[in-house]
Design a protein around this motif. Structure first.
Motif, PDB file in Angstrom:
ATOM      1  N   PRO A  88       0.880  -5.944 -12.011  1.00 15.68           N
ATOM      2  CA  PRO A  88      -0.532  -5.995 -11.607  1.00 15.68           C
ATOM      3  C   PRO A  88      -1.429  -5.323 -12.651  1.00 15.68           C
ATOM      4  O   PRO A  88      -1.065  -4.302 -13.232  1.00 15.68           O
ATOM      5  N   ARG A  89      -2.612  -5.940 -12.875  1.00 10.73           N
ATOM      6  CA  ARG A  89      -3.557  -5.387 -13.840  1.00 10.73           C
ATOM      7  C   ARG A  89      -4.452  -4.327 -13.199  1.00 10.73           C
ATOM      8  O   ARG A  89      -4.863  -3.372 -13.834  1.00 10.73           O
ATOM      9  N   GLU A  90      -4.771  -4.519 -11.913  1.00 12.72           N
ATOM     10  CA  GLU A  90      -5.620  -3.576 -11.183  1.00 12.72           C
ATOM     11  C   GLU A  90      -4.811  -2.825 -10.130  1.00 12.72           C
ATOM     12  O   GLU A  90      -3.757  -3.283  -9.713  1.00 12.72           O
ATOM     13  N   LYS A  91      -5.354  -1.702  -9.685  1.00 18.00           N
ATOM     14  CA  LYS A  91      -4.674  -0.878  -8.685  1.00 18.00           C
ATOM     15  C   LYS A  91      -5.036  -1.282  -7.263  1.00 18.00           C
ATOM     16  O   LYS A  91      -4.528  -0.713  -6.304  1.00 18.00           O
ATOM     17  N   PHE A  92      -5.948  -2.248  -7.112  1.00 18.58           N
ATOM     18  CA  PHE A  92      -6.340  -2.728  -5.793  1.00 18.58           C
ATOM     19  C   PHE A  92      -6.395  -4.251  -5.834  1.00 18.58           C
ATOM     20  O   PHE A  92      -6.318  -4.863  -6.909  1.00 18.58           O
ATOM     21  N   THR A  93      -6.525  -4.858  -4.673  1.00 22.86           N
ATOM     22  CA  THR A  93      -6.526  -6.322  -4.629  1.00 22.86           C
ATOM     23  C   THR A  93      -7.392  -6.806  -3.481  1.00 22.86           C
ATOM     24  O   THR A  93      -7.919  -6.021  -2.692  1.00 22.86           O
ATOM     25  N   HIS A  94      -7.560  -8.132  -3.393  1.00 25.69           N
ATOM     26  CA  HIS A  94      -8.379  -8.727  -2.340  1.00 25.69           C
ATOM     27  C   HIS A  94      -7.620  -8.762  -1.015  1.00 25.69           C
ATOM     28  O   HIS A  94      -6.381  -8.766  -0.984  1.00 25.69           O
ATOM     29  N   GLN A  95      -8.351  -8.865   0.063  1.00 25.57           N
ATOM     30  CA  GLN A  95      -7.745  -9.010   1.386  1.00 25.57           C
ATOM     31  C   GLN A  95      -6.904 -10.282   1.477  1.00 25.57           C
ATOM     32  O   GLN A  95      -5.871 -10.310   2.148  1.00 25.57           O
ATOM     33  N   ILE A  96      -7.342 -11.338   0.786  1.00 31.37           N
ATOM     34  CA  ILE A  96      -6.614 -12.620   0.858  1.00 31.37           C
ATOM     35  C   ILE A  96      -5.192 -12.472   0.329  1.00 31.37           C
ATOM     36  O   ILE A  96      -4.251 -13.081   0.852  1.00 31.37           O
ATOM     37  N   ASN A  97      -4.987 -11.634  -0.693  1.00 31.01           N
ATOM     38  CA  ASN A  97      -3.641 -11.402  -1.230  1.00 31.01           C
ATOM     39  C   ASN A  97      -2.729 -10.746  -0.203  1.00 31.01           C
ATOM     40  O   ASN A  97      -1.524 -10.996  -0.169  1.00 31.01           O
ATOM     41  N   LYS A  98      -3.320  -9.921   0.648  1.00 29.57           N
ATOM     42  CA  LYS A  98      -2.542  -9.215   1.662  1.00 29.57           C
ATOM     43  C   LYS A  98      -2.057 -10.149   2.768  1.00 29.57           C
ATOM     44  O   LYS A  98      -1.143  -9.807   3.518  1.00 29.57           O
ATOM     45  N   LYS A  99      -2.685 -11.323   2.869  1.00 33.21           N
ATOM     46  CA  LYS A  99      -2.286 -12.302   3.892  1.00 33.21           C
ATOM     47  C   LYS A  99      -1.143 -13.195   3.419  1.00 33.21           C
ATOM     48  O   LYS A  99      -0.522 -13.890   4.220  1.00 33.21           O
ATOM     49  N   ILE A 100      -0.873 -13.199   2.123  1.00 29.03           N
ATOM     50  CA  ILE A 100       0.174 -14.050   1.552  1.00 29.03           C
ATOM     51  C   ILE A 100       1.552 -13.491   1.890  1.00 29.03           C
ATOM     52  O   ILE A 100       1.812 -12.295   1.723  1.00 29.03           O
ATOM     53  N   LYS A 101       2.443 -14.356   2.366  1.00 28.53           N
ATOM     54  CA  LYS A 101       3.778 -13.932   2.795  1.00 28.53           C
ATOM     55  C   LYS A 101       4.813 -14.003   1.675  1.00 28.53           C
ATOM     56  O   LYS A 101       5.903 -13.438   1.798  1.00 28.53           O
ATOM     57  N   ALA A 102       4.505 -14.707   0.608  1.00 30.46           N
ATOM     58  CA  ALA A 102       5.479 -14.958  -0.460  1.00 30.46           C
ATOM     59  C   ALA A 102       6.063 -13.666  -1.027  1.00 30.46           C
ATOM     60  O   ALA A 102       5.346 -12.694  -1.268  1.00 30.46           O
ATOM     61  N   LYS A 103       7.367 -13.686  -1.250  1.00 31.32           N
ATOM     62  CA  LYS A 103       8.022 -12.567  -1.930  1.00 31.32           C
ATOM     63  C   LYS A 103       7.644 -12.612  -3.401  1.00 31.32           C
ATOM     64  O   LYS A 103       7.561 -13.684  -4.008  1.00 31.32           O
TER      65      LYS A 103
END
Length: 404
Positions: free
Chosen positions: A40-55
């Protein structure tokens, strides 16, 4: 269906279009596994990424940092039937492009081939340069088909011989502008190359509830808000925007809100000070989508001065333009072929010659001084995006390609 997505980096704040695609495909029943060639380039991310189930799997970026893992992976996959075929293809490419990056790509393909779960039947790479090279070599090793999503810099800075080879061997390819599609089809006329716009997820970008005031008193303490979002890189033309802003009449009370970061940050901030603009600009850095939405709510106009660099790098259809238009914000950008697919000049936005400081300044003055034009263009842009650039249309096309 089980699909491996090979990405240059994940998650990335600037690549919400990939995150929204993965989430939407998961909702269509496609099982996705993410293989990232960088951390990861940043230390935080969008809410949409948190909804993704992919490993998510992280492939070593540099050989010298993970030599043992690469060696052990090689021991596992070197006897696979496709290994020697892949190695021969890599040697051919290495003769044309003898660089550390080319060596690294094959090492990453070796690890990818070893790490890939056996249930995966299809490989899909985002970006035509490094991720597709790794995918191409791994596809040969494993004897599994691959597809490509090609975007902007990856198309225009990759050499033609390499693009042609990758396109010919891919099961299918998607790209996000007509200009891209025409260019790629000219290189590989028999390839299955599909135009699919990223589009907007209107569930995440609902139209604003309150209409813009008919007139803004420019003498009030409250400044006229100019919003611009983008990485601080050459193709975004922020040097042009700063110079144009420095020419605005003194009687106009304005403020630039910029969102994003990048390698030109120090240089552009120095330029803003040299132009005497340091008190007129807020450099907000990288923000999550949730925080960016707050800036759309207060912006009066949106400006993006995109240009083509000497290396050929350029924007596709900037997602931030679609987002701003979805909120009814009048947009100013430049006459690049891809942007002209989104904005109809003087109807759904204002387009000026790329690199023209004077014309960009005039366009901003026109919208600042004429709220009626601003409102009309904002509404037309919002309507056009809603009718022609819905994410769901693209996802339907993309899911059919995967399932076919």
């Amino acid at each position: 269906m089980h699909v491996a997505f090979i990405l240059k980096g994940y998650p990335r704040i600037s690549e919400t279009f990939i995150a929204q695609e993965i989430l939407a495909l998961e909702q269509k029943g496609i099982n996705i596994y993410i293989f990232s060639l960088r951390g990861p380039r940043e230390k935080f991310t969008h809410q949409i990424n948190k909804k993704i189930k992919a490993k998510v799997y992280y492939i070593p970026e540099y050989i010298y940092k993970s030599p043992l893992k690469i060696f052990l992976s090689w021991l596992k996959i070197r006897k696979l039937p496709g290994y020697k075929t892949s190695q021969r293809e890599w040697f051919k490419d290495l003769k044309k492009d003898f660089t550390p990056n080319r060596i690294r790509r094959f090492a990453q393909a070796i690890v990818l081939s070893k790490e890939l779960p056996s249930s995966i039947t299809h490989l899909h790479s985002h970006f035509l340069h490094t991720p597709t090279s790794v995918t191409y070599y791994a596809s040969k090793i494993l004897g599994k088909p691959y597809s490509i999503s090609a975007h902007a810099k990856d198309i225009w800075t990759t050499k033609n011989w390499e693009k042609e080879k990758k396109l010919k061997n891919a099961l299918w390819t998607t790209t996000c502008t007509k200009q891209n599609q025409e260019h790629l089809l000219a290189l590989s006329p028999k390839s299955n190359i599909n135009l699919i716009y990223h589009g907007i997820d209107f569930d995440r970008f609902p139209p604003p509830h309150e209409e813009e005031p008919i007139k803004k008193d420019l003498k009030e303490n409250s400044p006229f808000i100019i919003l611009s979002i983008g990485r601080l890189v050459e193709k975004k033309g922020f040097d042009i925007l700063l110079k144009a802003l420095s020419l605005l009449p003194n009687e106009i009370n304005w403020k630039l809100e910029h969102i994003g970061n990048g390698p030109l940050s120090k240089e552009l901030k120095t330029l803003s000070r040299r132009l005497g603009l340091q008190k007129k600009i807020n450099w907000n850095g990288t923000l999550t989508q949730e925080n960016i939405s707050k800036f759309y709510q207060v912006a009066d106009i949106f400006v993006l001065a995109s240009k083509i660099t000497n290396s050929g790098d350029r924007d596709g259809i900037p997602n931030v333009l679609m987002e701003a238009q979805s909120q009814g914000i009048a947009c100013i950008s430049t006459k690049l072929p891809s942007i002209e697919e989104l904005i109809i000049n003087n109807v759904s936005g204002i387009l000026v010659e790329s690199g023209s400081i004077f014309k960009l300044k005039e366009a901003m003055i026109n919208l600042i001084m004429h709220p009626d034009i601003r409102k009309k263009i904002g509404y037309a842009g919002q309507t056009r995006v809603k009718e022609n650039f819905s994410m769901h249309v693209g996802i339907e096309k993309l899911s059919k390609l995967f399932l076919s």
